[in-house]
Design a protein around this motif. Structure first.
Motif, PDB file in Angstrom:
ATOM      1  N   THR A  83       0.825  -1.201   0.000  1.00 59.11           N
ATOM      2  CA  THR A  83       0.000   0.000   0.000  1.00 59.11           C
ATOM      3  C   THR A  83       0.862   1.256   0.000  1.00 59.11           C
ATOM      4  OG1 THR A  83      -1.683   1.244   1.249  1.00 59.11           O
ATOM      5  CG2 THR A  83      -0.127  -0.059   2.519  1.00 59.11           C
ATOM      6  N   PRO A  84       0.394   2.343  -0.622  1.00 56.46           N
ATOM      7  CA  PRO A  84       1.154   3.591  -0.616  1.00 56.46           C
ATOM      8  C   PRO A  84       0.845   4.475   0.582  1.00 56.46           C
ATOM      9  CG  PRO A  84      -0.723   3.796  -2.084  1.00 56.46           C
ATOM     10  CD  PRO A  84      -0.747   2.381  -1.562  1.00 56.46           C
ATOM     11  N   ASN A  85      -0.168   4.113   1.395  1.00 58.37           N
ATOM     12  CA  ASN A  85      -0.514   4.971   2.523  1.00 58.37           C
ATOM     13  C   ASN A  85       0.200   4.541   3.795  1.00 58.37           C
ATOM     14  OD1 ASN A  85      -2.086   2.908   3.871  1.00 58.37           O
ATOM     15  ND2 ASN A  85      -3.733   3.308   2.423  1.00 58.37           N
ATOM     16  N   ARG A  86      -0.126   5.201   4.897  1.00 60.84           N
ATOM     17  CA  ARG A  86       0.630   4.992   6.139  1.00 60.84           C
ATOM     18  C   ARG A  86       0.335   3.674   6.841  1.00 60.84           C
ATOM     19  NH1 ARG A  86      -0.087  11.151   8.478  1.00 60.84           N
ATOM     20  NH2 ARG A  86       1.252  12.158   6.925  1.00 60.84           N
ATOM     21  N   THR A  87      -0.581   2.908   6.331  1.00 57.95           N
ATOM     22  CA  THR A  87      -0.825   1.606   6.959  1.00 57.95           C
ATOM     23  C   THR A  87       0.243   0.586   6.587  1.00 57.95           C
ATOM     24  OG1 THR A  87      -2.237   0.782   5.151  1.00 57.95           O
ATOM     25  CG2 THR A  87      -3.316   2.033   6.902  1.00 57.95           C
ATOM     26  N   TRP A  88       1.227   0.982   5.777  1.00 60.85           N
ATOM     27  CA  TRP A  88       2.269   0.050   5.345  1.00 60.85           C
ATOM     28  C   TRP A  88       3.035  -0.542   6.530  1.00 60.85           C
ATOM     29  CZ3 TRP A  88       7.252   0.707   6.812  1.00 60.85           C
ATOM     30  CH2 TRP A  88       7.655   1.995   7.192  1.00 60.85           C
ATOM     31  N   TRP A  89       3.125   0.211   7.629  1.00 56.07           N
ATOM     32  CA  TRP A  89       3.923  -0.282   8.747  1.00 56.07           C
ATOM     33  C   TRP A  89       3.317  -1.511   9.420  1.00 56.07           C
ATOM     34  CZ3 TRP A  89       1.890  -0.470  13.652  1.00 56.07           C
ATOM     35  CH2 TRP A  89       0.758   0.295  13.900  1.00 56.07           C
ATOM     36  N   TRP A  90       2.025  -1.793   9.146  1.00 58.63           N
ATOM     37  CA  TRP A  90       1.414  -3.006   9.676  1.00 58.63           C
ATOM     38  C   TRP A  90       2.083  -4.259   9.111  1.00 58.63           C
ATOM     39  CZ3 TRP A  90      -1.619  -3.875  13.694  1.00 58.63           C
ATOM     40  CH2 TRP A  90      -2.391  -2.831  14.209  1.00 58.63           C
ATOM     41  N   ALA A  91       2.854  -4.117   8.044  1.00 61.14           N
ATOM     42  CA  ALA A  91       3.564  -5.268   7.492  1.00 61.14           C
ATOM     43  C   ALA A  91       4.543  -5.862   8.504  1.00 61.14           C
ATOM     44  CB  ALA A  91       4.315  -4.869   6.223  1.00 61.14           C
ATOM     45  N   ALA A  92       4.880  -5.098   9.527  1.00 64.85           N
ATOM     46  CA  ALA A  92       5.775  -5.626  10.566  1.00 64.85           C
ATOM     47  C   ALA A  92       5.128  -6.786  11.319  1.00 64.85           C
ATOM     48  CB  ALA A  92       6.152  -4.516  11.548  1.00 64.85           C
ATOM     49  N   ALA A  93       3.803  -6.757  11.442  1.00 63.62           N
ATOM     50  CA  ALA A  93       3.117  -7.790  12.233  1.00 63.62           C
ATOM     51  C   ALA A  93       3.235  -9.187  11.622  1.00 63.62           C
ATOM     52  CB  ALA A  93       1.650  -7.401  12.424  1.00 63.62           C
ATOM     53  N   PRO A  94       2.888  -9.387  10.336  1.00 67.41           N
ATOM     54  CA  PRO A  94       3.039 -10.738   9.779  1.00 67.41           C
ATOM     55  C   PRO A  94       4.487 -11.200   9.717  1.00 67.41           C
ATOM     56  CG  PRO A  94       2.403  -9.182   8.064  1.00 67.41           C
ATOM     57  CD  PRO A  94       2.230  -8.485   9.378  1.00 67.41           C
ATOM     58  N   LEU A  95       5.414 -10.279   9.472  1.00 67.41           N
ATOM     59  CA  LEU A  95       6.821 -10.661   9.445  1.00 67.41           C
ATOM     60  C   LEU A  95       7.281 -11.121  10.828  1.00 67.41           C
ATOM     61  CD1 LEU A  95       8.225  -7.808   7.189  1.00 67.41           C
ATOM     62  CD2 LEU A  95       8.246 -10.228   6.649  1.00 67.41           C
ATOM     63  N   ALA A  96       6.909 -10.362  11.846  1.00 71.51           N
ATOM     64  CA  ALA A  96       7.305 -10.735  13.208  1.00 71.51           C
ATOM     65  C   ALA A  96       6.607 -12.008  13.660  1.00 71.51           C
ATOM     66  CB  ALA A  96       6.979  -9.591  14.167  1.00 71.51           C
ATOM     67  N   ALA A  97       5.341 -12.151  13.321  1.00 73.05           N
ATOM     68  CA  ALA A  97       4.589 -13.339  13.731  1.00 73.05           C
ATOM     69  C   ALA A  97       5.182 -14.610  13.147  1.00 73.05           C
ATOM     70  CB  ALA A  97       3.127 -13.202  13.299  1.00 73.05           C
ATOM     71  N   GLY A  98       5.757 -14.506  11.961  1.00 72.76           N
ATOM     72  CA  GLY A  98       6.345 -15.686  11.354  1.00 72.76           C
ATOM     73  C   GLY A  98       7.765 -15.943  11.807  1.00 72.76           C
ATOM     74  N   VAL A  99       8.582 -14.892  11.862  1.00 69.56           N
ATOM     75  CA  VAL A  99      10.022 -15.062  12.069  1.00 69.56           C
ATOM     76  C   VAL A  99      10.410 -15.181  13.538  1.00 69.56           C
ATOM     77  CG1 VAL A  99      12.266 -13.958  11.763  1.00 69.56           C
ATOM     78  CG2 VAL A  99      10.593 -13.895   9.915  1.00 69.56           C
TER      79      VAL A  99
END
Length: 252
Positions: A83-99
């Motif tokens: 996404t181009p908006n500010r919700t992009w930082w939510w991508a940290a959640a799936p990365l952290a949940a997996g790794v």
């Protein structure tokens, strides 16, 4: 040594990259420039990392900083792909949940020693797998919601909650993000010999040891990618990760 680091290798890489750019341009795939930049960035980044790792493996603080840097770059890359908006930082959640759980469990059980020379490659493989799954799952889910917006509205009209209506549309598309990992695991040894297996053999390990390491990597990747897809799907269904224009999102 598999590949001698000399001028011949440089020429071969340049020719291969030029061929990839030419193929993308001739087929009008729209990514010719991106292919060229990706190849150049990879060369510069790997050159830098090759020298940095020699320092990082000697110090725990530097090791932790390097791991945080890897994760931060992955979050930024995944978020901006979604996404181009500010919700992009939510991508940290799936990365952290997996790794984080998988790497933590591997270190605590002693399967992966907390040393840079072992932890960095394993963490890099898992972060890369989570990045791919997050981007594929998130993009597919968001694309599906845009294309089938009418079906979401129909679900709401039937009494479904917003999350449930979104989930019904997005779940089948997001789950396709698991297919590359599943196919790689199913066909390992029959169709492909992945990098960990080949690297172990070239390093002098026995075929049994190489097979054990490769199995470990593939199963760990499946765990990481499944968790990442599940979390990114949940974020999309709940509207935390979306493509609403920035001004509209702020007004909500």
């Amino acid at each position: 040594m598999l590949l001698p680091v000399n001028a011949t290798l440089g020429v071969a890489l340049a020719v291969l990259l030029a061929a990839a750019v030419a193929a993308a341009a001739l087929a009008r795939l729209g990514h010719a420039r991106a292919v060229a930049l990706a190849g150049l960035r990879a060369a510069l980044q790997l050159a830098a990392v090759s020298y940095l790792i020699g320092w990082v493996v000697r110090s725990v603080p530097w090791l932790l900083c390097f791991l945080v840097l890897m994760f931060t770059v992955a979050v930024r890359t995944a978020g901006r792909r979604l996404t181009p908006n500010r919700t992009w930082w939510w991508a940290a959640a799936p990365l952290a949940a997996g790794v984080v759980p998988v790497v933590g469990a591997l270190v605590l059980t002693g399967l992966v020693p907390p040393r840079g020379i072992t932890l960095i490659p394993v963490a890099g493989i898992l972060v890369g797998g989570a990045l791919t799954a997050t981007v594929l799952g998130g993009r597919r889910a968001l694309d599906e919601l845009e294309t089938r917006h009418g079906e979401v509205e129909a679900g709401l009209a039937l009494g479904l909650l917003d999350r449930e209506a979104r989930m019904e549309v997005a779940r089948p598309a997001a789950s396709d993000a698991l297919l590359p990992g599943l196919d790689q695991t199913r066909t390992v040894g029959l169709v492909t010999l992945p990098g960990a297996f080949v690297g172990m053999l070239l390093g002098g390990a026995s075929p049994v040891q190489a097979g054990a390491v490769q199995l470990f990597v593939l199963v760990a990747l499946l765990a990481v990618q499944t968790a990442a897809v599940a979390v990114v799907l949940e974020l999309v269904a709940r509207g935390r990760l979306h493509r609403v224009p920035l001004g509209a999102a702020e007004g909500e």
